[in-house]
Write an enzyme that holds these catalytic residues in place. Structure first.
Site, PDB file in Angstrom:
ATOM      1  N   GLY A  79       0.824  -1.197   0.000  1.00 26.26           N
ATOM      2  CA  GLY A  79       0.000   0.000   0.000  1.00 26.26           C
ATOM      3  C   GLY A  79       0.858   1.246   0.000  1.00 26.26           C
ATOM      4  N   ASP A  80       0.619   2.113   0.982  1.00 30.10           N
ATOM      5  CA  ASP A  80       1.378   3.366   1.079  1.00 30.10           C
ATOM      6  C   ASP A  80       2.275   3.377   2.308  1.00 30.10           C
ATOM      7  OD1 ASP A  80      -0.773   3.437   2.826  1.00 30.10           O
ATOM      8  OD2 ASP A  80      -1.088   5.588   2.625  1.00 30.10           O
TER       9      ASP A  80
END
Length: 225
Positions: free
Chosen positions: A110-111
């Site tokens: 993800g981030d």
């Protein structure tokens, strides 16, 4: 003699071919250890390199970076903009690591990112964190627009670990947990960076999203955000 020369000349192209094949295979193996979007090391490759750095360097900082406002960028400008934010963050981490032998970074998913960076002196940590946060949150260009994301960065120093977690493999896990707690604490405060003091666990002191697991109870030193 002529027969030997003929044999060597015939083997030359074959040897060159195997050399090119070996280079191609090494590049394929290296690519397989890289996250295709960010270009950073995969988790497994990161862990093996990070363990070596922790074993060889007296002062190492472990960072966890989580982007703030990433979903809003995705929702408003599309997934391509989110991908651009991931690549820009990876580039910022790479810039921070370039002149530090033994440094390594990964995209956890993800981030969320992690990095292990050797330090000459622990006193330089605030400047590193401040500079990295400034670079990650600087505008990046996408489809003719300047976009930004925020960042929450948590840090933990290897020199602050107790002897119980001194082995490289155990140290990395403990430092990642502490960096995660620091990151989550600063995220709840609105973003920025935070370095907790890793002293003996304080009774009744809890922090972060993983309270109850080893290494998640800590007394916090006032940091900057």
């Amino acid at each position: 003699m002529n027969g030997l020369l003929h044999t060597l000349s015939a083997a030359g192209p074959l040897a060159a071919g195997w050399g090119i094949h070996g280079l191609w295979m090494r590049r394929r193996l290296t690519a397989a250890r890289r996250d295709p979007l960010s270009g950073l090391w995969t988790r497994e490759a990161f862990e093996s390199r990070a363990a070596r750095t922790l074993a060889r360097r007296p002062h190492v900082v472990v960072l966890l970076v989580d982007l703030d406002g990433f979903k809003a960028v995705n929702d408003r400008f599309g997934h391509a903009a989110g991908d651009a934010a991931i690549r820009a963050t990876a580039a910022s981490l790479t810039d921070a690591l370039n002149e530090r032998p033994g440094a390594v970074a990964t995209r956890l998913g993800g981030d969320e990112f992690a990095a292990v960076i050797p330090l000459t002196e622990p006193g330089g940590l605030p400047w590193l964190l401040r500079g990295l946060h400034h670079e990650i949150t600087a505008p990046f260009r996408h489809a003719g627009r300047d976009l930004t994301v925020g960042a929450s960065i948590g840090a933990a120093l290897s020199s602050d670990l107790t002897s119980e977690a001194s082995r490289p493999g155990e140290a990395l896990g403990a430092l990642l947990r502490l960096a995660d707690e620091a990151m989550y604490a600063v995220k709840r405060a609105g973003g920025g960076w935070h370095y907790p003091a890793m002293s003996a666990p304080a009774a009744g002191t809890t922090a972060g999203r993983r309270t109850g697991r080893p290494g998640t109870h800590t007394t916090y030193r006032k940091g900057a955000a």
